[in-house]
Motif scaffolding. Structure first.
Motif, PDB file in Angstrom:
ATOM      1  N   SER A  43       0.824  -1.211   0.000  1.00 47.28           N
ATOM      2  CA  SER A  43       0.000   0.000   0.000  1.00 47.28           C
ATOM      3  C   SER A  43       0.856   1.258   0.000  1.00 47.28           C
ATOM      4  N   ALA A  44       2.151   1.123   0.236  1.00 45.07           N
ATOM      5  CA  ALA A  44       3.108   2.217   0.429  1.00 45.07           C
ATOM      6  C   ALA A  44       3.233   2.586   1.906  1.00 45.07           C
ATOM      7  N   GLY A  45       2.352   2.066   2.769  1.00 39.24           N
ATOM      8  CA  GLY A  45       2.453   2.301   4.207  1.00 39.24           C
ATOM      9  C   GLY A  45       3.604   1.500   4.805  1.00 39.24           C
ATOM     10  N   SER A  46       3.868   1.761   6.103  1.00 41.60           N
ATOM     11  CA  SER A  46       5.028   1.133   6.745  1.00 41.60           C
ATOM     12  C   SER A  46       4.911  -0.386   6.786  1.00 41.60           C
ATOM     13  N   ASP A  47       3.730  -0.901   7.139  1.00 45.11           N
ATOM     14  CA  ASP A  47       3.591  -2.336   7.372  1.00 45.11           C
ATOM     15  C   ASP A  47       3.884  -3.139   6.107  1.00 45.11           C
ATOM     16  N   SER A  48       3.242  -2.743   4.990  1.00 41.69           N
ATOM     17  CA  SER A  48       3.399  -3.549   3.784  1.00 41.69           C
ATOM     18  C   SER A  48       4.747  -3.299   3.118  1.00 41.69           C
ATOM     19  N   THR A  49       5.342  -2.107   3.381  1.00 42.30           N
ATOM     20  CA  THR A  49       6.702  -1.882   2.873  1.00 42.30           C
ATOM     21  C   THR A  49       7.669  -2.828   3.595  1.00 42.30           C
ATOM     22  N   PHE A  85       5.236   5.024  -5.604  1.00 41.10           N
ATOM     23  CA  PHE A  85       6.138   4.522  -4.560  1.00 41.10           C
ATOM     24  C   PHE A  85       6.221   2.999  -4.610  1.00 41.10           C
ATOM     25  N   CYS A  86       5.064   2.353  -4.734  1.00 39.96           N
ATOM     26  CA  CYS A  86       5.026   0.884  -4.744  1.00 39.96           C
ATOM     27  C   CYS A  86       5.737   0.335  -5.989  1.00 39.96           C
ATOM     28  N   ALA A  87       5.553   1.013  -7.101  1.00 33.68           N
ATOM     29  CA  ALA A  87       6.205   0.563  -8.337  1.00 33.68           C
ATOM     30  C   ALA A  87       7.724   0.605  -8.174  1.00 33.68           C
ATOM     31  N   ARG A  88       8.222   1.714  -7.578  1.00 32.67           N
ATOM     32  CA  ARG A  88       9.678   1.824  -7.360  1.00 32.67           C
ATOM     33  C   ARG A  88      10.162   0.778  -6.364  1.00 32.67           C
ATOM     34  N   LEU A  89       9.393   0.569  -5.291  1.00 28.54           N
ATOM     35  CA  LEU A  89       9.773  -0.433  -4.280  1.00 28.54           C
ATOM     36  C   LEU A  89       9.917  -1.804  -4.936  1.00 28.54           C
ATOM     37  N   ALA A  90       8.926  -2.164  -5.766  1.00 24.01           N
ATOM     38  CA  ALA A  90       8.963  -3.469  -6.434  1.00 24.01           C
ATOM     39  C   ALA A  90      10.187  -3.553  -7.346  1.00 24.01           C
ATOM     40  N   ARG A  91      10.444  -2.469  -8.088  1.00 20.85           N
ATOM     41  CA  ARG A  91      11.597  -2.463  -8.999  1.00 20.85           C
ATOM     42  C   ARG A  91      12.899  -2.642  -8.201  1.00 20.85           C
ATOM     43  N   ASP A  92      13.033  -1.868  -7.086  1.00 23.12           N
ATOM     44  CA  ASP A  92      14.251  -1.967  -6.271  1.00 23.12           C
ATOM     45  C   ASP A  92      14.435  -3.372  -5.707  1.00 23.12           C
ATOM     46  N   LEU A  93      13.315  -4.018  -5.388  1.00 21.78           N
ATOM     47  CA  LEU A  93      13.407  -5.359  -4.792  1.00 21.78           C
ATOM     48  C   LEU A  93      13.395  -6.450  -5.869  1.00 21.78           C
ATOM     49  N   GLY A  94      13.325  -6.020  -7.112  1.00 20.74           N
ATOM     50  CA  GLY A  94      13.390  -6.981  -8.219  1.00 20.74           C
ATOM     51  C   GLY A  94      12.149  -7.856  -8.351  1.00 20.74           C
ATOM     52  N   MET A  95      10.981  -7.281  -8.041  1.00 21.20           N
ATOM     53  CA  MET A  95       9.727  -8.061  -8.118  1.00 21.20           C
ATOM     54  C   MET A  95       8.875  -7.564  -9.280  1.00 21.20           C
ATOM     55  N   PRO A  96       8.148  -8.465  -9.949  1.00 18.20           N
ATOM     56  CA  PRO A  96       7.100  -8.017 -10.863  1.00 18.20           C
ATOM     57  C   PRO A  96       6.088  -7.176 -10.088  1.00 18.20           C
ATOM     58  N   PHE A  97       5.456  -6.219 -10.742  1.00 14.71           N
ATOM     59  CA  PHE A  97       4.521  -5.311 -10.074  1.00 14.71           C
ATOM     60  C   PHE A  97       3.200  -5.271 -10.830  1.00 14.71           C
ATOM     61  N   THR A 198      14.850   2.178   4.936  1.00 17.87           N
ATOM     62  CA  THR A 198      13.769   2.007   3.965  1.00 17.87           C
ATOM     63  C   THR A 198      12.702   3.075   4.177  1.00 17.87           C
ATOM     64  N   ALA A 199      12.375   3.815   3.117  1.00 19.77           N
ATOM     65  CA  ALA A 199      11.341   4.845   3.219  1.00 19.77           C
ATOM     66  C   ALA A 199       9.962   4.212   3.069  1.00 19.77           C
ATOM     67  N   TRP A 200       8.944   4.903   3.554  1.00 27.76           N
ATOM     68  CA  TRP A 200       7.562   4.476   3.379  1.00 27.76           C
ATOM     69  C   TRP A 200       6.682   5.712   3.469  1.00 27.76           C
ATOM     70  N   ARG A 201       5.417   5.584   3.107  1.00 27.58           N
ATOM     71  CA  ARG A 201       4.503   6.723   3.120  1.00 27.58           C
ATOM     72  C   ARG A 201       3.419   6.526   4.175  1.00 27.58           C
ATOM     73  N   GLU A 202       3.181   7.575   4.961  1.00 26.79           N
ATOM     74  CA  GLU A 202       2.160   7.521   6.021  1.00 26.79           C
ATOM     75  C   GLU A 202       0.773   7.383   5.398  1.00 26.79           C
ATOM     76  N   ASP A 203      -0.058   6.511   5.981  1.00 28.72           N
ATOM     77  CA  ASP A 203      -1.448   6.410   5.527  1.00 28.72           C
ATOM     78  C   ASP A 203      -2.340   7.199   6.483  1.00 28.72           C
ATOM     79  N   PRO A 204      -2.862   8.361   6.032  1.00 24.24           N
ATOM     80  CA  PRO A 204      -3.597   9.227   6.967  1.00 24.24           C
ATOM     81  C   PRO A 204      -4.870   8.585   7.526  1.00 24.24           C
ATOM     82  N   SER A 205      -5.466   7.601   6.829  1.00 24.77           N
ATOM     83  CA  SER A 205      -6.719   7.028   7.345  1.00 24.77           C
ATOM     84  C   SER A 205      -6.466   6.283   8.651  1.00 24.77           C
TER      85      SER A 205
END
Lengths: 352, 352
Positions: A43-49, A85-97, A198-205
């Protein structure tokens, strides 16, 4: 953010955290993790990152092929940034997205759901789609120990009973959901992200105190943790005890003999099965039979009333359950079936 | 305040409340309620005033002879007024009255206890004294359903595990304590006092948010009740389910065979008993054996480590339990005994 090449590139603390998750995954032993893709919900949040980072480190050790999947809920103006953010994370980790955009507000309106519910429904439907497309056996989601403690309290409030009270499963075969971080405290995940840069994005909800879940998160659990600094470890142990008792009762149910299906979509718990079962098992057999007919919460009071009717051999006595289901005491046992007359009827728990 | 002459003098709502308590008392079936005195603990607060009033109405129906007992804790300047109130209440209800003054502050200082703990200890010791003096079988205390819901949360926080999580018993034979109102919500007691025009005195300590119990009472339970207006009914059902499972596991423990006492104050769970017991039962057998050696909380993690040692037949493996107790894996089973070397040792739950 260059990915470390393996656990040896991590600090000892971070490596230990990963090995703990690995041990937990081996213990859960989901069918076919090795040699197959595994979808990771991000999701780009801390947990799933943290989930993506940790599982990318464990993938070569456990032999699965991680695939990242993100649903853009379109609820906030900056949601495309989450996607990027998620697309870049996947690319950096070498995963299909895999990604898709959903119109959660429209879904909420058309299905008359709350925004949270609609988002959850859209998300899980899409994750299941990615799982099928990629031939993965499971979708890994980032629920952690703080989420589990919350879930236990929400189940307590709803009156879930034991062992359901122990909380969500870590491996849920019907939904193909895997929760590798379920016994890991959130503060350990945050520390892992911090130590690995490792960076991540805050989820305001998550910070919105309007939701019951968030009141529990922000008010109740901190109070419990002040009372007992080991509270989260106790929540994890309660979960383990619930899993143990769940397995025990499932085994006892098999030994007692399963329900006999009738031609009309009904199920019969036979007199023979019920006669040999102690009360603690009988009530669980009723619950299982009612719940196998479809959704709707089955309260303990109703099961207890049904048991009293069975023990009194009150032939013809009919009890309604939420979700348009009923149980009838017969000569040969207790029959469970969809309600005939009044599918909407629900007896109040206080009724005699 | 003239006492009504019986249930028929009450409003239908109040009569139903009393009949509910009567049904619960019959269900608990404490030994020898009929034909014997029953000590009622009274404080002048709403709960115990309702207890005295309700049980005085049920006494002729159930055949017991109520006796009121009050301990003056001497913690507030107006505590003699509480005593005077209780004396009048007992006279109005036609009950013998026993009272004593205690110096709770001095007890707290000499025994290094908190004021609350010291008060509780002094109170229960004195109630037990009155019970013996009067030849009563039990002391009835005024814990109600809100207290039970609180107790469940405190047990959850401490990590009590199932079925202890279900809360305090309604009939506690070792302590001879009876809790006739345990499944009655406090608001019903207040309504009963109101409808019967019964006065009572506010206990200011109940309103002090400094105690964990009071934070739970004033912050957490109201939140739960907003989330689920039937929350208290769910707490009552959880209690019933816990009692049912407790009875089940106690029966299974008897069938499995009890511990064999050694000459040295130790207990042996034999290999034969353990071999035939499923894990859900084995862990409860260990817990029972450890707890029979004396006080000290037994955490699930420790029991699980012990079970792993037993399954590995790790002969000579010794595990410490809080309260100066230990378990040793032997050829013939698992032995439980007071710790020999280090009575104060407590292994951390996180230890492997």
């Amino acid at each position: 953010m260059p990915a470390p090449t393996g656990l040896q590139a991590l600090s000892p603390w971070c490596a230990r955290l990963c090995l703990g998750v690995e041990r937990f995954l081996r213990e859960l032993n989901p069918d076919g993790l090795a040699g197959r893709p595994l979808v990771l919900a991000v999701s780009a949040g801390s947990d799933s990152t943290a989930l993506a980072r940790i599982l990318s480190l464990l993938a070569p050790r456990l032999g699965f092929a991680p695939v990242a999947a993100h649903l853009d809920h379109g609820l906030r103006p900056d949601s495309p940034d989450d996607l990027a953010f998620c697309a870049r994370l996947a690319r950096d980790l070498g995963m299909p997205f895999h990604a898709r955009a959903a119109d959660v507000r429209a879904l909420a309106a058309s299905e008359r759901l709350g925004i949270e519910d609609a988002g959850r429904r859209a998300r899980y439907a899409w994750l299941e789609e990615v799982r099928r497309e990629t031939g993965a056996d499971a979708v890994a989601v980032a629920h952690h120990l703080d989420d589990l403690a919350e879930d236990q309290l929400l189940r307590l409030i709803r009156g879930a009973g034991w062992p359901a009270l122990g909380g969500m499963p870590a491996w849920d075969p019907p939904r193909r959901l895997l929760r590798p971080l379920l016994l890991t405290p959130k503060r350990h995940l945050l520390n892992f992200l911090d130590e690995t840069g490792t960076a991540w994005r805050e989820d305001p909800s998550n910070a919105d105190p309007a939701f019951a879940r968030n009141r529990i998160r922000h008010d109740v659990l901190p109070l419990f943790a002040r009372e007992n600094p080991d509270y989260l470890a106790r929540a994890a142990e309660l979960w383990r005890q619930a899993r143990q008792d769940e397995a025990h009762w499932a085994e006892q149910a098999v030994l007692a003999g399963t329900e006999e299906p009738g031609g009309d979509g009904s199920l019969l718990l036979t007199a023979r099965t019920l006669r040999d079962a102690p009360q603690a098992l009988r009530l669980r057999l009723y619950k299982r039979a009612v719940e196998s007919l479809g959704p709707g919460q089955t309260l303990g009071e109703s099961l207890r009333r049904l048991d009293a009717a069975w023990l009194a051999r009150a032939k013809g006595k009919r009890l309604q359950f939420p979700g348009g289901k009923e149980a009838v005491v017969e000569q040969g046992g207790v029959r469970f079936r969809p309600s005939k007359n009044s599918p909407e009827v629900d007896t109040s728990p206080g009724e005699r």
